[in-house]
Scaffold this motif. Structure first.
Motif, PDB file in Angstrom:
ATOM      1  N   ILE A 133      -5.504  -6.933  27.629  1.00  0.00           N
ATOM      2  CA  ILE A 133      -6.059  -5.986  26.665  1.00  0.00           C
ATOM      3  C   ILE A 133      -5.277  -5.577  25.203  1.00  0.00           C
ATOM      4  O   ILE A 133      -4.715  -4.527  25.178  1.00  0.00           O
ATOM      5  CB  ILE A 133      -7.455  -5.337  27.248  1.00  0.00           C
ATOM      6  CG1 ILE A 133      -7.518  -5.565  28.272  1.00  0.00           C
ATOM      7  CG2 ILE A 133      -8.064  -4.285  26.609  1.00  0.00           C
ATOM      8  CD1 ILE A 133      -8.931  -6.576  28.254  1.00  0.00           C
ATOM      9  N   TYR A 134      -6.363  -6.002  23.912  1.00  0.00           N
ATOM     10  CA  TYR A 134      -5.642  -4.663  23.025  1.00  0.00           C
ATOM     11  C   TYR A 134      -6.869  -4.376  22.287  1.00  0.00           C
ATOM     12  O   TYR A 134      -8.615  -4.974  22.086  1.00  0.00           O
ATOM     13  CB  TYR A 134      -5.007  -6.144  22.082  1.00  0.00           C
ATOM     14  CG  TYR A 134      -3.617  -6.574  22.723  1.00  0.00           C
ATOM     15  CD1 TYR A 134      -2.809  -6.132  22.569  1.00  0.00           C
ATOM     16  CD2 TYR A 134      -3.949  -7.767  22.936  1.00  0.00           C
ATOM     17  CE1 TYR A 134      -1.855  -7.295  22.633  1.00  0.00           C
ATOM     18  CE2 TYR A 134      -2.944  -8.768  23.529  1.00  0.00           C
ATOM     19  CZ  TYR A 134      -1.730  -8.335  23.366  1.00  0.00           C
ATOM     20  OH  TYR A 134      -0.344  -8.998  23.813  1.00  0.00           O
ATOM     21  N   ASP A 135      -6.761  -3.146  21.522  1.00  0.00           N
ATOM     22  CA  ASP A 135      -7.658  -2.792  20.709  1.00  0.00           C
ATOM     23  C   ASP A 135      -7.314  -2.512  19.693  1.00  0.00           C
ATOM     24  O   ASP A 135      -5.852  -2.674  19.278  1.00  0.00           O
ATOM     25  CB  ASP A 135      -8.207  -1.177  21.673  1.00  0.00           C
ATOM     26  CG  ASP A 135      -7.059  -0.293  21.597  1.00  0.00           C
ATOM     27  OD1 ASP A 135      -5.931  -0.498  21.540  1.00  0.00           O
ATOM     28  OD2 ASP A 135      -7.162   0.886  22.139  1.00  0.00           O
ATOM     29  N   SER A 136      -8.414  -2.028  18.905  1.00  0.00           N
ATOM     30  CA  SER A 136      -8.167  -2.184  17.323  1.00  0.00           C
ATOM     31  C   SER A 136      -8.747  -0.675  16.889  1.00  0.00           C
ATOM     32  O   SER A 136     -10.135  -1.282  17.312  1.00  0.00           O
ATOM     33  CB  SER A 136      -8.553  -3.030  16.397  1.00  0.00           C
ATOM     34  OG  SER A 136      -8.742  -3.175  15.291  1.00  0.00           O
ATOM     35  N   PHE A 193      -4.605  -5.142  15.344  1.00  0.00           N
ATOM     36  CA  PHE A 193      -4.049  -4.773  16.602  1.00  0.00           C
ATOM     37  C   PHE A 193      -2.462  -4.199  16.796  1.00  0.00           C
ATOM     38  O   PHE A 193      -2.083  -4.742  16.564  1.00  0.00           O
ATOM     39  CB  PHE A 193      -5.131  -5.952  17.163  1.00  0.00           C
ATOM     40  CG  PHE A 193      -6.465  -6.222  17.437  1.00  0.00           C
ATOM     41  CD1 PHE A 193      -7.266  -5.726  19.216  1.00  0.00           C
ATOM     42  CD2 PHE A 193      -7.017  -7.175  16.310  1.00  0.00           C
ATOM     43  CE1 PHE A 193      -8.487  -6.002  18.285  1.00  0.00           C
ATOM     44  CE2 PHE A 193      -8.263  -7.187  16.901  1.00  0.00           C
ATOM     45  CZ  PHE A 193      -9.111  -6.807  17.417  1.00  0.00           C
ATOM     46  N   GLY A 194      -2.668  -3.709  17.817  1.00  0.00           N
ATOM     47  CA  GLY A 194      -0.981  -3.176  17.963  1.00  0.00           C
ATOM     48  C   GLY A 194      -0.342  -4.672  19.065  1.00  0.00           C
ATOM     49  O   GLY A 194      -1.344  -5.130  19.001  1.00  0.00           O
ATOM     50  N   SER A 210      -4.390 -14.853  17.788  1.00  0.00           N
ATOM     51  CA  SER A 210      -4.080 -13.594  17.651  1.00  0.00           C
ATOM     52  C   SER A 210      -5.104 -12.717  17.627  1.00  0.00           C
ATOM     53  O   SER A 210      -6.021 -13.318  17.739  1.00  0.00           O
ATOM     54  CB  SER A 210      -3.796 -13.414  15.695  1.00  0.00           C
ATOM     55  OG  SER A 210      -4.535 -13.199  14.983  1.00  0.00           O
ATOM     56  N   ALA A 211      -5.285 -11.869  18.330  1.00  0.00           N
ATOM     57  CA  ALA A 211      -6.321 -10.814  18.175  1.00  0.00           C
ATOM     58  C   ALA A 211      -6.809 -10.602  17.255  1.00  0.00           C
ATOM     59  O   ALA A 211      -8.357 -10.699  17.340  1.00  0.00           O
ATOM     60  CB  ALA A 211      -5.732  -9.176  18.728  1.00  0.00           C
ATOM     61  N   ALA A 212      -6.621 -10.463  15.878  1.00  0.00           N
ATOM     62  CA  ALA A 212      -7.488 -10.012  14.854  1.00  0.00           C
ATOM     63  C   ALA A 212      -7.902 -11.229  14.131  1.00  0.00           C
ATOM     64  O   ALA A 212      -9.482 -10.945  13.668  1.00  0.00           O
ATOM     65  CB  ALA A 212      -6.083 -10.146  13.160  1.00  0.00           C
ATOM     66  N   LYS A 253     -12.763   1.518  18.953  1.00  0.00           N
ATOM     67  CA  LYS A 253     -13.898   0.722  19.105  1.00  0.00           C
ATOM     68  C   LYS A 253     -14.073  -0.331  19.075  1.00  0.00           C
ATOM     69  O   LYS A 253     -15.199  -1.170  20.487  1.00  0.00           O
ATOM     70  CB  LYS A 253     -14.569   0.979  17.624  1.00  0.00           C
ATOM     71  CG  LYS A 253     -16.324   0.645  17.124  1.00  0.00           C
ATOM     72  CD  LYS A 253     -16.340   0.894  16.385  1.00  0.00           C
ATOM     73  CE  LYS A 253     -17.721   0.685  15.397  1.00  0.00           C
ATOM     74  NZ  LYS A 253     -17.972   0.815  14.207  1.00  0.00           N
ATOM     75  N   TYR A 254     -12.958  -1.252  19.306  1.00  0.00           N
ATOM     76  CA  TYR A 254     -12.983  -2.973  19.590  1.00  0.00           C
ATOM     77  C   TYR A 254     -11.744  -3.273  20.128  1.00  0.00           C
ATOM     78  O   TYR A 254     -10.851  -2.480  20.286  1.00  0.00           O
ATOM     79  CB  TYR A 254     -12.454  -3.697  18.164  1.00  0.00           C
ATOM     80  CG  TYR A 254     -14.067  -3.605  16.689  1.00  0.00           C
ATOM     81  CD1 TYR A 254     -14.786  -3.629  16.729  1.00  0.00           C
ATOM     82  CD2 TYR A 254     -13.321  -2.335  15.729  1.00  0.00           C
ATOM     83  CE1 TYR A 254     -15.967  -3.875  16.158  1.00  0.00           C
ATOM     84  CE2 TYR A 254     -13.882  -1.967  15.062  1.00  0.00           C
ATOM     85  CZ  TYR A 254     -15.093  -2.758  15.218  1.00  0.00           C
ATOM     86  OH  TYR A 254     -16.399  -2.505  14.111  1.00  0.00           O
ATOM     87  N   PHE A 255     -12.112  -4.248  21.371  1.00  0.00           N
ATOM     88  CA  PHE A 255     -11.325  -4.431  21.843  1.00  0.00           C
ATOM     89  C   PHE A 255     -11.246  -6.125  22.816  1.00  0.00           C
ATOM     90  O   PHE A 255     -13.195  -6.875  22.176  1.00  0.00           O
ATOM     91  CB  PHE A 255     -11.270  -4.059  23.687  1.00  0.00           C
ATOM     92  CG  PHE A 255     -11.848  -4.083  24.488  1.00  0.00           C
ATOM     93  CD1 PHE A 255     -12.363  -4.731  25.794  1.00  0.00           C
ATOM     94  CD2 PHE A 255     -13.019  -3.322  23.766  1.00  0.00           C
ATOM     95  CE1 PHE A 255     -13.351  -4.577  25.961  1.00  0.00           C
ATOM     96  CE2 PHE A 255     -14.556  -3.201  24.669  1.00  0.00           C
ATOM     97  CZ  PHE A 255     -13.938  -3.735  26.130  1.00  0.00           C
TER      98      PHE A 255
END
Length: 158
Positions: A83-86, A92-93, A41-43, A125-127
Motif C-alpha cells: 500500500i502506497y499513500d500520497s 507517492f513515496g 507506477s503509483a503516480a 488522503k490518497y492510497f
C-alpha cells in the motif's frame, strides 16, 4: 457525528492477471483505460481518495481480496501486495506504508470467502495498491496465463 465511506475497488473492478509479468511491481488505483487496469507506477495508477487526512485518520481500513479466476503462473509461489499513500495523488513515496505476502494457493482458495487484511489508519488522503508475483525461481520473463482478483478498500468503522 456519523459519516459515510463507500467501498472502493482498486482498478475500479476486477483485475485481470493474464499476461502480467512476474517479479515486476504493478499498481492499481483509480486510473484504468480500455486495455489495462494495472499501471507501471503509483503516480500513474492514482490513488483512491479516502477524504482529508483528518477523515482518514483513525478510520480502520480493511483490504479484501477475492479470487474470481484462479491464478496460473509457472514457478511463482506468492503474491506480494504493498500500500502506497500520497498527499497530492501525484507524489507517492518509494517505501510502502504497509505490505503483505500471500501464497498464491491461498489466493486461489479465496473464491467464496475473501482474504481480509487491515492496514494503517493514518494513511494520507490518497492510497493505491501494488501487486508482484514472487517466489520460487520466477523471473520477469514469466507471465501469468490466467487469474482475476477483486481487491477492495472497505471502511471497518467510523
Amino acid at each position: 457525528m456519523a459519516g459515510y465511506y463507500e467501498t472502493m475497488a482498486f482498478g475500479m473492478g476486477p483485475i485481470n492477471l493474464k499476461e502480467v509479468a512476474a517479479a515486476t511491481e504493478h499498481f492499481a488505483g483509480t486510473v484504468v483505460d480500455t486495455t489495462k487496469v494495472l499501471q507501471t507506477s503509483a503516480a500513474a495508477a492514482k490513488g483512491i481518495n479516502w477524504g482529508s487526512d483528518h477523515g482518514a485518520y483513525r478510520a480502520k481500513i480493511t483490504c479484501d481480496i477475492k479470487c474470481n479466476q484462479k491464478i496460473a503462473i509457472a514457478t511463482a509461489t506468492h503474491a506480494e501486495f504493498k500500500i502506497y499513500d500520497s498527499d497530492d495523488n501525484a507524489t507517492f513515496g518509494t517505501d510502502p506504508v504497509f505490505q503483505f505476502k500471500v501464497p498464491i494457493s491461498e489466493l486461489n482458495a479465496a473464491r467464496k470467502t475473501s482474504i481480509s487484511i487491515s492496514f494503517l489508519s493514518t494513511i494520507k488522503k490518497y492510497f493505491c495498491i501494488s501487486l508482484k508475483l514472487t517466489g520460487g525461481s520466477v523471473a520477469s520473463t514469466v507471465k501469468a496465463t490466467a487469474g482475476q482478483l477483486i481487491i477492495t478498500a472497505n471502511p471497518s468503522n467510523y
